[in-house]
Write a protein that holds these residues in place. Structure first.
Motif, PDB file in Angstrom:
ATOM      1  N   LYS A  89      13.690 -10.108   7.228  1.00  0.00           N
ATOM      2  CA  LYS A  89      14.146 -11.491   7.033  1.00  0.00           C
ATOM      3  C   LYS A  89      15.451 -11.707   7.789  1.00  0.00           C
ATOM      4  N   ASN A  90      16.344 -10.730   7.658  1.00  0.00           N
ATOM      5  CA  ASN A  90      17.649 -10.790   8.301  1.00  0.00           C
ATOM      6  C   ASN A  90      17.532 -10.819   9.831  1.00  0.00           C
ATOM      7  N   ALA A  91      16.446 -10.262  10.344  1.00  0.00           N
ATOM      8  CA  ALA A  91      16.235 -10.225  11.801  1.00  0.00           C
ATOM      9  C   ALA A  91      15.523 -11.489  12.300  1.00  0.00           C
ATOM     10  N   GLY A  92      15.260 -12.437  11.404  1.00  0.00           N
ATOM     11  CA  GLY A  92      14.644 -13.689  11.846  1.00  0.00           C
ATOM     12  C   GLY A  92      13.137 -13.742  11.670  1.00  0.00           C
ATOM     13  N   VAL A  93      12.607 -12.778  10.917  1.00  0.00           N
ATOM     14  CA  VAL A  93      11.162 -12.749  10.667  1.00  0.00           C
ATOM     15  C   VAL A  93      10.831 -13.687   9.498  1.00  0.00           C
ATOM     16  N   GLY A  94       9.703 -14.402   9.608  1.00  0.00           N
ATOM     17  CA  GLY A  94       9.355 -15.386   8.582  1.00  0.00           C
ATOM     18  C   GLY A  94       8.155 -15.005   7.730  1.00  0.00           C
ATOM     19  N   CYS A  95       7.344 -14.071   8.218  1.00  0.00           N
ATOM     20  CA  CYS A  95       6.181 -13.653   7.427  1.00  0.00           C
ATOM     21  C   CYS A  95       5.876 -12.196   7.733  1.00  0.00           C
ATOM     22  N   CYS A  96       5.112 -11.564   6.867  1.00  0.00           N
ATOM     23  CA  CYS A  96       4.825 -10.138   7.066  1.00  0.00           C
ATOM     24  C   CYS A  96       3.398  -9.838   6.613  1.00  0.00           C
ATOM     25  N   ILE A  97       2.653  -9.207   7.492  1.00  0.00           N
ATOM     26  CA  ILE A  97       1.315  -8.731   7.139  1.00  0.00           C
ATOM     27  C   ILE A  97       1.473  -7.510   6.234  1.00  0.00           C
ATOM     28  N   VAL A  98       0.698  -7.436   5.171  1.00  0.00           N
ATOM     29  CA  VAL A  98       0.657  -6.209   4.357  1.00  0.00           C
ATOM     30  C   VAL A  98      -0.800  -5.858   4.076  1.00  0.00           C
ATOM     31  N   GLY A  99      -1.065  -4.565   3.992  1.00  0.00           N
ATOM     32  CA  GLY A  99      -2.408  -4.109   3.629  1.00  0.00           C
ATOM     33  C   GLY A  99      -3.426  -4.233   4.730  1.00  0.00           C
ATOM     34  N   HIS A 100      -2.971  -4.323   5.982  1.00  0.00           N
ATOM     35  CA  HIS A 100      -3.954  -4.349   7.073  1.00  0.00           C
ATOM     36  C   HIS A 100      -4.824  -3.096   6.983  1.00  0.00           C
ATOM     37  N   SER A 101      -6.087  -3.221   7.335  1.00  0.00           N
ATOM     38  CA  SER A 101      -7.004  -2.081   7.154  1.00  0.00           C
ATOM     39  C   SER A 101      -6.573  -0.878   7.994  1.00  0.00           C
ATOM     40  N   GLU A 102      -5.869  -1.137   9.120  1.00  0.00           N
ATOM     41  CA  GLU A 102      -5.400   0.005   9.917  1.00  0.00           C
ATOM     42  C   GLU A 102      -4.298   0.765   9.179  1.00  0.00           C
ATOM     43  N   ARG A 103      -3.500   0.066   8.380  1.00  0.00           N
ATOM     44  CA  ARG A 103      -2.494   0.756   7.552  1.00  0.00           C
ATOM     45  C   ARG A 103      -3.182   1.443   6.374  1.00  0.00           C
ATOM     46  N   ARG A 104      -4.165   0.760   5.812  1.00  0.00           N
ATOM     47  CA  ARG A 104      -4.878   1.388   4.687  1.00  0.00           C
ATOM     48  C   ARG A 104      -5.544   2.679   5.161  1.00  0.00           C
ATOM     49  N   ALA A 105      -6.118   2.652   6.381  1.00  0.00           N
ATOM     50  CA  ALA A 105      -6.838   3.840   6.882  1.00  0.00           C
ATOM     51  C   ALA A 105      -5.872   4.884   7.450  1.00  0.00           C
ATOM     52  N   ASP A 106      -4.918   4.450   8.290  1.00  0.00           N
ATOM     53  CA  ASP A 106      -4.043   5.415   8.977  1.00  0.00           C
ATOM     54  C   ASP A 106      -3.000   6.020   8.040  1.00  0.00           C
ATOM     55  N   HIS A 107      -2.583   5.264   7.028  1.00  0.00           N
ATOM     56  CA  HIS A 107      -1.472   5.706   6.182  1.00  0.00           C
ATOM     57  C   HIS A 107      -1.850   5.797   4.710  1.00  0.00           C
ATOM     58  N   GLY A 108      -3.130   5.714   4.428  1.00  0.00           N
ATOM     59  CA  GLY A 108      -3.602   5.885   3.052  1.00  0.00           C
ATOM     60  C   GLY A 108      -3.049   4.847   2.082  1.00  0.00           C
ATOM     61  N   GLU A 109      -2.772   3.644   2.555  1.00  0.00           N
ATOM     62  CA  GLU A 109      -2.202   2.633   1.655  1.00  0.00           C
ATOM     63  C   GLU A 109      -3.274   2.113   0.693  1.00  0.00           C
ATOM     64  N   ASP A 110      -2.940   2.065  -0.582  1.00  0.00           N
ATOM     65  CA  ASP A 110      -3.891   1.544  -1.570  1.00  0.00           C
ATOM     66  C   ASP A 110      -3.399   0.198  -2.114  1.00  0.00           C
ATOM     67  N   ASP A 111      -4.203  -0.382  -2.998  1.00  0.00           N
ATOM     68  CA  ASP A 111      -3.874  -1.721  -3.504  1.00  0.00           C
ATOM     69  C   ASP A 111      -2.532  -1.753  -4.231  1.00  0.00           C
ATOM     70  N   ILE A 112      -2.193  -0.665  -4.929  1.00  0.00           N
ATOM     71  CA  ILE A 112      -0.926  -0.649  -5.675  1.00  0.00           C
ATOM     72  C   ILE A 112       0.256  -0.737  -4.708  1.00  0.00           C
ATOM     73  N   LEU A 113       0.173   0.020  -3.616  1.00  0.00           N
ATOM     74  CA  LEU A 113       1.250  -0.016  -2.630  1.00  0.00           C
ATOM     75  C   LEU A 113       1.289  -1.371  -1.924  1.00  0.00           C
ATOM     76  N   VAL A 114       0.119  -1.881  -1.579  1.00  0.00           N
ATOM     77  CA  VAL A 114       0.066  -3.174  -0.890  1.00  0.00           C
ATOM     78  C   VAL A 114       0.669  -4.262  -1.783  1.00  0.00           C
ATOM     79  N   ASN A 115       0.351  -4.200  -3.070  1.00  0.00           N
ATOM     80  CA  ASN A 115       0.902  -5.160  -4.028  1.00  0.00           C
ATOM     81  C   ASN A 115       2.430  -5.064  -4.052  1.00  0.00           C
ATOM     82  N   ALA A 116       2.951  -3.845  -4.049  1.00  0.00           N
ATOM     83  CA  ALA A 116       4.413  -3.656  -4.081  1.00  0.00           C
ATOM     84  C   ALA A 116       5.056  -4.181  -2.796  1.00  0.00           C
ATOM     85  N   LYS A 117       4.387  -3.968  -1.672  1.00  0.00           N
ATOM     86  CA  LYS A 117       4.906  -4.485  -0.399  1.00  0.00           C
ATOM     87  C   LYS A 117       4.895  -6.017  -0.416  1.00  0.00           C
TER      88      LYS A 117
END
Ligand code: PGA
Length: 260
Positions: A89-117
């Motif tokens: 936000k501080n760098a001027g970003v206005g939105c953020c993708i979370v839980g992209h399937s490439e993150r879910r697959a490459d980094h083992g992200e699950d729904d609990i982590l995606v929810n926290a993000k």
């Protein structure tokens, strides 16, 4: 029920674009958008982090919002390599993708982590673009609706509002493959997501935007963007070509005439 939301076309550049190429691409998109400034569509581009701050400043005077592709669920501290939502936000970003399937697959992200993000993103006042979608084997097994229902329930935080949350339905097997579900299949899943959002979030759930993602291009966008409950697109490969990305933006349907 709320009116039809303004569509959002978001470009996900993934791990592409070194500095000069990325600045050139952003310039081409910004210049091409200028003459079509009256089209009621929101536009976001999500470059790699190395370009986010500079593009945030560069595009600040345009209607293009700069987004990020991921963030930490944590606020700050000893977490080497991670970047917090607040830093984005501080760098001027206005939105953020979370839980992209490439993150879910490459980094083992699950729904609990995606929810926290997603919660971390919302806490900053930014918009969260929360991705869900089934794999090919899940679709073949007839599990699409079950998978999407479970991911939606687990990944979307209670704080979601139509003003701060966007859902992106991205069948994993359609991402980067040139394959897409039929328009009927897209409509079926988006209709289910809409019903689930409405059950859970009432008025907001009727107006939270649901993007389709997975091999959207300049040729198929026109039809996909007219499927009921498709409120825009999350575009990967085609967002790396300014002409294709601009064509997708131009293909957004005009808003319904009031009273019609
Ligand atoms: P694609 O990617 O448009 O290249 O299929 C979409 C995405 O991963 O968001």
């Amino acid at each position: 029920m709320a009116g039809t939301p303004i569509p959002l076309i978001a470009g996900n550049w993934k791990m592409n674009m070194v500095h000069s190429k990325g600045m050139g691409l952003a310039t081409g998109i910004a210049e091409g958008l200028d003459p079509i400034g009256m089209i009621p569509v929101d536009v976001a581009i999500c470059p790699p982090l190395t370009l986010a701050a500079e593009l945030g400043a560069f595009l600040a005077a345009t209607r293009i919002v700069v987004g990020a592709q991921d963030c930490s669920p944590l606020e700050e501290g000893a977490h080497t390599g991670d970047v917090s939502a607040n830093m984005l936000k501080n760098a001027g970003v206005g939105c953020c993708i979370v839980g992209h399937s490439e993150r879910r697959a490459d980094h083992g992200e699950d729904d609990i982590l995606v929810n926290a993000k997603a919660r971390a993103v919302l806490a900053t006042g930014m918009t969260a673009i929360i991705c869900i979608g089934e794999t090919e084997s899940q679709r073949d097994a007839g599990e699409t609706i079950d998978v999407v229902t479970k991911q939606l329930a687990g990944s979307v935080p209670d704080e979601a509002l139509n003003t701060n949350t966007v859902i992106a339905y991205e069948p994993v097997w359609a991402i980067g493959t040139g394959k897409t579900p039929t328009l009927e299949e897209i409509g079926e899943v988006h209709g289910k997501i809409r019903a689930l959002l409405y059950d859970r979030f009432d008025y907001d759930g009727a107006a939270i935007r649901i993007l389709y993602g997975g091999s959207v291009n300049a040729d198929n966008a026109h039809d996909i963007l007219r499927v009921e409950n498709v409120n825009g697109a999350l575009v990967g490969g085609a967002s790396l070509d300014s002409e294709a990305f601009l064509k997708i933006i131009r293909d957004c349907p005009a808003p319904p005439i009031p009273g019609s």
